[in-house]
Design an enzyme around this catalytic site. Structure first.
Site, PDB file in Angstrom:
ATOM      1  N   ALA A  75     -10.201   5.608   0.779  1.00  0.00           N
ATOM      2  CA  ALA A  75      -9.070   5.189   1.611  1.00  0.00           C
ATOM      3  C   ALA A  75      -7.800   5.976   1.315  1.00  0.00           C
ATOM      4  O   ALA A  75      -6.952   6.140   2.195  1.00  0.00           O
ATOM      5  CB  ALA A  75      -8.819   3.690   1.434  1.00  0.00           C
ATOM      6  N   ASP A 105      -1.828  -1.305  -2.324  1.00  0.00           N
ATOM      7  CA  ASP A 105      -3.145  -1.021  -2.897  1.00  0.00           C
ATOM      8  C   ASP A 105      -3.708  -2.252  -3.594  1.00  0.00           C
ATOM      9  O   ASP A 105      -4.380  -2.153  -4.618  1.00  0.00           O
ATOM     10  CB  ASP A 105      -3.077   0.168  -3.867  1.00  0.00           C
ATOM     11  CG  ASP A 105      -4.453   0.650  -4.306  1.00  0.00           C
ATOM     12  OD1 ASP A 105      -5.429   0.436  -3.569  1.00  0.00           O
ATOM     13  OD2 ASP A 105      -4.565   1.226  -5.408  1.00  0.00           O
TER      14      ASP A 105
END
Length: 690
Positions: free
Chosen positions: A194, A317
């Protein structure tokens, strides 16, 4: 006189190796380990992923007699994160670069090894070291996911490849570091990437043939195209703007899974957004389903039964890929089938796993980004300014999380969960309109600014958490984060390795230190235990590494943080000893010269270094020890800096070329920043010297 045929056949059977007679691993065998602790057949030992063993030959009263039964040196210089599996006398485990070995558990002799020959330059688009967290067993096969996105089935007896599937688009920066799971004859595998701009999904493959059975995408793609499955139509309503599918979206399934055979539900955790900053990927807000979520999926069809989003609209995150553990807890006087998770965001969640409803959620460490989780809505109550739209912020936890991938364990006897807790602040800055997607670490959150986090505010601990009372039972502090996963046993024990290179055993009920072993290597993996010929063993992969060691910084440079890769196996009265470690090579300190370039050139180099270099060579140019520290690079390296970075002069050693992303003047700016950091650190050391 000839022996009766019956006797001869009996003797032949006794002489035949157990592996040759071994029954294949199936669902019945894995479910049987819930009561019988001799084997370790799945990543978290059982489908529930509790990492608890009913074995108790080694217990709190005799663990002081635990010794090294044998060890195996491994040709490995990167992180070891795998939990070994044990079946019929054989240990199966993986190393860096997705290599697999089978080892005789009695003698420590290698039986076979398999190398998928992953190109070393693949590490450029693998955020978190060339690691692998383990293999899966089913039937007569061993399964491994590779860093370059393949899923490979191996013959368990020989290590020969039976089938191989490319599970990802090799033209895109996907990677696999997680361990596969096998459910109902299907191998379940996710992926990562990602930070580099990919779209997450989880796939199921037929364990015998390798044929794709189903695939579930975790975020929507281009809305101009048909949705791959109906759940994405609803998910798309939670995204804003016209760029998210071009930026990838994220939501990769890079680690945690669990399975409930009675409910027939497969639980998977999804990752962060791509890029991290929601303001960039989804301007105008939105929850951005199914980022940072726990998904309950029907393993036969890949259909979604329910979901719970841990961090709506994630901008930090804060993944939900940390370990998912299933248990039955007595809550308000009633037994409940629950799912537990301690994800990065610092809240410990207890969900009803039949329907995904939140039962409770409390902070298990230092958390400043949110006040609480509202039990009525299931959503966090965010602190003001926490999305850093207007100004940079410092907050807890950081992208490392209050708990990362390092395995926790649950002991049904004590009722406690044992968490490798870490306390690290995060620095976030909105790159906003200045953000440019490149073939690099794309966070849009000022990743380079994280270099300013001092080691003094970083710590770790082994935390024993009561999931019913939602509070700590006891805690063992450590000087830094990135310590190993945990194993708990019916012997009232918790085992854990540490970043500083020790293997510990504590009493599970009180946290009393009972045993310690100097492993000569930082440990990030989790221990496991098995029984062979009536003797209990504890095994662990010791090998310092992972993303924290690559991003480095002051906190990753403590004594003991070395990589001496070994498989260590312990038993009561074990007599083996490790050889003394070789002395560290003497360092020759260079007297650097001050950098005379314009400050804006150095600052530009800092930002470029943070995006392109820090994930391997260390934040602030401070390496964690696995990859060269550029402050200490030779004059020859400095002289050929352009050739190394742009022309791939060191490509055979794993240093890729960045000619597709960087210009010569940008490479020069990076070099200026590295040289300025060398000079700053040299002056700081000598100024502090008496």
């Amino acid at each position: 006189m000839k022996k009766p045929l019956r006797t001869s056949l009996l003797m032949l059977c006794l002489a035949t190796p157990l592996a040759a007679l071994a029954a294949g691993v199936d669902e019945a065998a894995i479910r049987a380990t819930e009561q019988a602790g001799g084997e370790w057949l799945s990543h978290g030992r059982t489908y529930a992923e509790q990492r608890f063993s009913p074995l108790k030959q080694i217990d709190a009263s005799n663990v002081r007699s635990l010794g090294l039964a044998w060890y195996m040196d491994l040709d490995n210089t990167r992180g070891l994160e795998a939990t070994p599996l044990f079946h019929d006398g054989v240990i199966y485990t993986s190393m860096s670069w997705s290599r697999v070995i089978a080892v005789d558990a009695a003698s420590g002799k290698e039986l076979w090894r398999y190398d998928p020959e992953v190109a070393k330059v693949k590490a450029r688009t693998s955020c978190c070291d060339a690691v692998n967290r383990g293999v899966a067993l089913w039937g007569d096969k061993v399964y491994v996911g590779t860093l370059d996105g393949r899923l490979i089935a191996l013959d368990a007896k020989t290590g020969k490849a039976i089938w191989s599937q490319q599970t990802t688009d090799p033209a895109k920066p996907y990677s696999i570091t997680g361990a596969p799971r096998v459910v109902k004859g299907k191998v379940i595998i996710g992926n990562g990437g990602a930070e580099y701009g990919v779209r997450g999904f989880v796939s199921a493959y037929d364990a015998d043939t390798g044929k794709l059975a189903w695939r579930f995408y975790t975020v929507p793609g281009d809305p101009a195209l048909p949705y791959e499955h109906p759940e994405l139509r609803e998910a798309a309503k939670t995204w804003q703007g016209d760029q998210y599918w071009k930026l990838g979206g994220g939501g990769t399934v890079w680690d945690s899974m669990a399975y409930d055979p009675e409910l027939d539900l497969l639980y998977v955790g999804t990752g962060n957004g791509s890029p991290w900053n929601r303001e960039v990927r989804s301007p105008g807000g939105g929850d951005n389903l199914y980022l940072s979520s726990i998904l309950a999926i029907r393993p036969d069809t890949g259909k979604l039964a329910w979901h719970y989003q841990v961090t709506p609209g994630d901008s930090w995150d804060f993944t939900a890929t940390q370990q998912i553990t299933l248990a039955e807890l007595n809550i308000d006087g009633k037994p409940r089938k629950v799912l537990m998770q301690a994800p990065k965001n610092g809240f410990f969640y207890v969900l009803d796993r039949t329907n995904g409803k939140l039962i409770s959620a409390e902070k298990f460490g230092k958390v400043t980004w949110a006040e609480k989780v509202d039990l009525a809505t299931g959503r966090p109550v965010e602190a003001p300014g926490v999305r850093y739209e207007k100004e940079p912020i410092v907050m807890w936890p950081s992208p490392f999380g209050a708990h990362n991938w390092h395995s926790m364990s649950f002991n049904p006897g004590t009722g406690l969960v044992y968490i490798p807790y870490q306390e690290v602040p995060g620095v976030y800055r909105n790159e906003g309109k200045d953000f440019v997607t490149r073939k690099a670490f794309n966070t849009a959150a000022g990743f380079a600014d994280a270099t300013d986090v001092p080691a003094a505010v970083v710590s770790g601990a082994l935390l024993a958490w009561d999931p019913v009372k939602q509070k700590a039972a006891w805690k063992v502090p450590y000087p830094t984060h990135w310590n190993g996963g945990t194993l708990s046993t019916a012997g009232n024990l918790v085992f854990q390795g540490t970043a500083a290179g020790q293997m510990h055993a504590y009493s599970a009920d009180k946290g009393e230190a009972l045993w310690q072993f100097e492993a000569q290597s930082g440990i990030v993996a989790a221990p496991m235990t098995f029984e062979l010929a009536g003797r209990q063993y504890v095994a662990i992969m010791a090998g310092w590494g992972g993303v924290a060691t690559l991003t480095g910084g002051e906190s990753m440079n403590l004594p003991g943080m070395k990589n001496r890769s070994r498989l260590l196996v312990f038993a009561l009265d074990g007599k083996a000893q490790l050889p003394p470690p070789a002395p560290a090579p003497a360092k020759v300190e260079r007297v650097p010269q001050p950098v005379t370039a314009a400050p804006e050139q150095v600052q530009a180099g800092k930002q470029l270094y943070g995006q392109f270099c820090s994930v391997c060579h260390g934040m602030g140019t401070i390496s964690g020890g696995l990859i060269p520290d550029l402050r200490q690079s030779s004059d020859a390296t400095r002289e050929h800096f352009q050739q190394i970075v742009l022309q791939g002069a060191l490509k055979p050693l794993g240093m890729p070329s960045f000619d597709d992303s960087l210009k010569p003047e940008e490479v020069e700016q990076i070099k200026l920043y590295v040289m300025s950091r060398e000079y700053e650190d040299y002056m700081a050391r000598h100024k502090a010297a008496p």
